[in-house]
Design an enzyme around this catalytic site. Structure first.
Site, PDB file in Angstrom:
ATOM      1  N   THR A  58      43.826  32.549  69.701  1.00 20.83           N
ATOM      2  CA  THR A  58      42.289  32.057  68.882  1.00 20.83           C
ATOM      3  C   THR A  58      41.218  31.840  71.115  1.00 20.83           C
ATOM      4  O   THR A  58      40.871  32.162  71.054  1.00 20.83           O
ATOM      5  CB  THR A  58      42.700  30.204  68.989  1.00 20.83           C
ATOM      6  OG1 THR A  58      43.347  30.225  67.482  1.00 20.83           O
ATOM      7  CG2 THR A  58      41.524  29.409  68.815  1.00 20.83           C
ATOM      8  N   HIS A  88      40.492  35.630  65.387  1.00 18.53           N
ATOM      9  CA  HIS A  88      41.088  37.281  64.400  1.00 18.53           C
ATOM     10  C   HIS A  88      41.740  36.016  62.825  1.00 18.53           C
ATOM     11  O   HIS A  88      41.816  35.968  62.383  1.00 18.53           O
ATOM     12  CB  HIS A  88      42.496  36.244  65.630  1.00 18.53           C
ATOM     13  CG  HIS A  88      43.239  34.834  65.074  1.00 18.53           C
ATOM     14  ND1 HIS A  88      43.286  34.285  64.024  1.00 18.53           N
ATOM     15  CD2 HIS A  88      42.533  33.587  66.457  1.00 18.53           C
ATOM     16  CE1 HIS A  88      44.066  33.167  64.490  1.00 18.53           C
ATOM     17  NE2 HIS A  88      43.300  33.328  65.680  1.00 18.53           N
TER      18      HIS A  88
END
Length: 477
Positions: free
Chosen positions: A72, A239
């Site tokens: 992240t 992602h």
């Protein structure tokens, strides 16, 4: 007649100046939205009408290659700096800096130390240095004082703040008396549920549908605020996510003495700091420990990851194969879904959609890199980018205008840690605008002088006509 002519001339000059200033483009507006952990193929898992509405009336990129490691904080910082992790310095969610002798960890929330963030300059700072204003609703890093600056407006991170409240703030900032031109909006889902359930779970269907409904809410609020047709909206993620299993676990305790190393970052990329004098022992113990674990000395990390030229990258990196999980032992926390794996893997890739006056309609592009978003954002905002690893040329075909406002900087060379060079071909304001403003100003000033002079003369009372008397011969008397 002369007075009327001067009035007409003055009005024409004022009109000239007005037209000249109108040559300056309206301040472009950009809203960047991240749905954390939204894998590219979630768009097709269940009906997602709002995502597809954006796709139909905007642009869509099928494959977005994000950066390694696919976690992240590294990827969110890449999105707004255009840099690989080794260059922007946020190399993981959990880090240790041997130079600063400090740790960075989401678990302990000691992430507000500015020194970890200042190897890069995020876009909101560049935007504000250009004289504009920025607003951020929970975007990672925006509540950290970086280079002595926060976004103009920001919300301190609080996961309990609803999506609707975040949207309300963004709308408020875009429509205030001094509106922002750059907005950043972050939402934690579907990442949280992807970890808990695993991306292959049928229960992820309702989670994805909920995200689509939230996007629909955002679109409605933008339309209500009359922003939908004037704002460039970019929807992406950091992602993807892959399915894990308790049958695919690698236990470090089976191969290493826990007193011989410190585990800095966890699964699926274990960042290992051997204790003094234990490097060779730790490396040899792991090098051939498990068939689904690849172990690298720092200098041997593959170049394609751009992940070795930074002091925060540890001496040994152990990378699990997709779907495999690294734990010290089975008493550690285990998640059914995880990310962080090789960024070449399709399941690690996020999605990308965009809509707005700057973008084409119903256009699909095959591939881009997440580093390309930063030069695209700078182009949309008409601000000068700082050195980055992206390429505007890679994403130029997404734009409705075939020619960018400024000379494209086609490809930044790979930037090594500590060796950033100023980029060339920096964006410049159009010369026509400045020339037009200058000429228009000169014309108005000249006519103003003439007009004021005429006005003064017209207000001076006529002098008595005694000059004629003086000119008469004195002898007449």
């Amino acid at each position: 007649m002369t007075s009327n002519l001067l009035w007409v001339s003055f009005l024409l000059a004022a009109l000239t100046l007005s037209i000249t200033f109108s040559l300056q483009p309206d301040q472009p507006k950009v809203l960047l939205v991240s749905f954390d952990g939204f894998r590219w193929d979630y768009l097709y898992r269940v009906p997602t009408p709002h995502f597809h509405h954006v796709k139909e009336y905007g642009v869509h990129v099928k494959q977005v290659t994000n950066i390694f490691i696919t976690k992240t904080y590294p990827n969110h910082y890449t999105l707004i700096t255009g840099l690989f992790a080794e260059n922007h310095g946020i190399v993981a969610n959990d880090m240790f800096d041997p130079v600063l002798n400090k740790s960075f960890s989401l678990d302990n929330m000691n992430i507000y130390d500015s020194e970890f963030w200042e190897e890069a300059t995020p876009i909101w700072i560049t935007n504000q240095r250009a004289g504009h204003t920025s607003g951020a609703a929970m975007w990672p890093g925006t509540d950290v004082k970086i280079h002595k600056s926060f976004p103009t407006y920001y919300m301190p991170y609080n996961e309990s703040v609803s999506f609707e409240e975040r949207v309300a703030k963004i709308i408020e900032w875009f429509t205030s008396k001094e509106p922002i031109n750059l907005g950043l909006l972050y939402w934690e889902e579907p990442d949280d549920m992807g970890h808990l359930l695993g991306p292959d779970s049928p229960l992820m269907g309702p989670v994805i549908s909920d995200i689509d409904q939230r996007l629909g809410y955002l679109i409605r609020m933008l339309k209500k605020a009359k922003l939908w047709n004037v704002l460039n909206l970019i929807i992406t993620s950091d992602h993807g996510m892959t399915q894990c299993s308790e049958e695919r676990i690698i236990e470090l305790d089976q191969y290493l003495d826990k007193d011989h190393y410190t585990l800095i970052d966890k699964s699926p990329v274990a960042a290992i700091l051997p204790k003094e004098g234990r490097f060779d022992e730790v490396y040899e113990a792991l090098a051939h420990a498990h068939p689904n674990l690849t172990v690298y000395k720092k200098e041997e990390i593959p170049d394609r990851w751009h992940y070795k030229h930074n002091s925060r990258i540890q001496p040994i990196l152990a990378v699990a194969d997709e779907g495999w999980y690294i734990l010290r032992n089975k008493s550690d926390d285990f998640l059914l879904g995880n990310h962080g794996y090789d960024n070449a893997l399709a399941e690690m890739h996020p999605m990308f959609l965009a809509h707005g006056p700057a973008f084409r309609k119903n256009f699909t592009k095959e591939a881009m890199n997440s580093t390309d978003l930063y030069p695209l954002l700078c182009h949309l905002l008409n601000i000068t980018a700082v050195p980055h690893n992206g390429s505007l040329r890679n994403v130029q075909d997404l734009l409705s205008s075939p020619t960018p406002r400024a000379s494209p900087y086609t490809q930044s060379p790979p930037l090594l840690h500590g060796s950033v060079k100023p980029r060339e071909n920096e964006q410049e304001e159009p010369y026509a605008y400045f020339i037009g403003v200058s000429l228009g100003s000169i014309i108005v000033i000249v006519f103003l002088i003439i007009f004021i002079k005429h006005l003064i003369r017209s207000q001076i009372p006529a002098l008595p006509d005694f000059q004629a008397e003086i000119s008469q011969p004195l002898l007449q008397a």
